[in-house]
Write a protein that holds these residues in place. Structure first.
Motif, mmCIF file in Angstrom:
data_model
loop_
_atom_site.group_PDB
_atom_site.id
_atom_site.type_symbol
_atom_site.label_atom_id
_atom_site.label_comp_id
_atom_site.label_asym_id
_atom_site.label_seq_id
_atom_site.Cartn_x
_atom_site.Cartn_y
_atom_site.Cartn_z
ATOM 1 N N LEU A 1 -0.864 10.111 3.764
ATOM 2 C CA LEU A 1 -0.253 9.329 2.696
ATOM 3 C C LEU A 1 0.253 8.025 3.282
ATOM 4 O O LEU A 1 1.026 8.021 4.243
ATOM 5 N N HIS A 2 -0.197 6.950 2.715
ATOM 6 C CA HIS A 2 0.188 5.642 3.241
ATOM 7 C C HIS A 2 1.544 5.230 2.685
ATOM 8 O O HIS A 2 1.790 5.301 1.488
ATOM 9 N N GLY A 3 2.400 4.792 3.566
ATOM 10 C CA GLY A 3 3.715 4.329 3.163
ATOM 11 C C GLY A 3 3.689 2.869 2.769
ATOM 12 O O GLY A 3 2.618 2.239 2.719
ATOM 13 N N PRO A 4 4.837 2.311 2.489
ATOM 14 C CA PRO A 4 4.898 0.896 2.112
ATOM 15 C C PRO A 4 4.355 0.006 3.219
ATOM 16 O O PRO A 4 4.608 0.244 4.409
ATOM 17 N N LYS A 5 3.624 -1.009 2.838
ATOM 18 C CA LYS A 5 3.090 -1.950 3.811
ATOM 19 C C LYS A 5 4.137 -3.007 4.123
ATOM 20 O O LYS A 5 4.860 -3.462 3.228
#
Length: 206
Positions: free
Chosen positions: A187-191
């Motif tokens: 799951l990608h977090g905030p960039k």
């Protein structure tokens, strides 16, 4: 004049004669005494010998006291500050601890509310949290930590770490929720943003 032999005058007393039956009894008694003495010696040897190590039920903790840890010369201790071969070696040692001790003892059942990922080593947050947990383990099982060391580790480190990792919104939220259907997804977090910080009263453009 007395008929008794005067030994002071050099007279030799007659020898004591032992019958064959008495000699056999004497020999048997001597043999019993020798056997008893040997048995007592064996008992004393057993009492003074080191007691044998009796394996206890459950997992073997003997190999998990310490890991590679920091190298001499001020090398980083935390795995997220390592790279290259140092990172790989530390991750291998951490994996042994997770697979052989942590999961068998504290793994609990995989459910929709307590997910887990068999490929946890590909989740940076999981690697970071588990490595911190392992470092704390090494500190709190040390004899200098005292008798309450393991209890402190459970309370202050294990419970919080596992609750965070296995929370429904944790890093494994998109991974295995049913043990019969292993799954893995990052799951990608905030960039991170490179835009300037907006001044008060102005919003960033959509």
């Amino acid at each position: 004049m007395s008929d008794s032999h005067d030994t002071s005058a050099g007279d030799i007393p007659e020898p004591v004669r032992i019958t064959d039956l008495d000699l056999a009894d004497l020999s048997a008694s001597v043999r019993r005494l020798i056997d008893q003495s040997q048995e007592q010696a064996r008992v004393l040897d057993n009492l003074t010998a080191e007691p044998p190590t009796i394996p206890l039920p459950g997992p073997d903790f003997s190999g998990f006291g310490t890991g590679p840890g920091p190298a001499p010369g001020g090398e980083p201790l935390f795995i997220m500050a390592m790279e290259g071969q140092a990172y790989e070696a530390e991750l291998d040692a951490l994996t042994d601890w997770v697979d052989d001790l942590l999961l068998p003892v504290y793994g609990r059942e995989i459910t929709s509310s307590a997910p887990w990922c068999p490929w946890w080593d590909q989740h940076p947050e999981a690697v970071a949290r588990l490595h911190g947990l392992w470092l704390a383990w090494q500190q709190h099982i040390d004899p200098e930590a005292g008798p309450s060391g393991p209890s402190t580790w459970h309370r202050d480190h294990l419970d919080h770490t596992m609750a965070q990792l296995r929370a429904p919104s944790g890093p494994f939220a998109a991974c295995t929720t049913n043990p019969s259907r292993p799954a893995h997804r990052l799951l990608h977090g905030p960039k991170p943003t490179t835009d300037p910080v907006p001044t008060p009263g102005h919003a960033l453009a959509a």
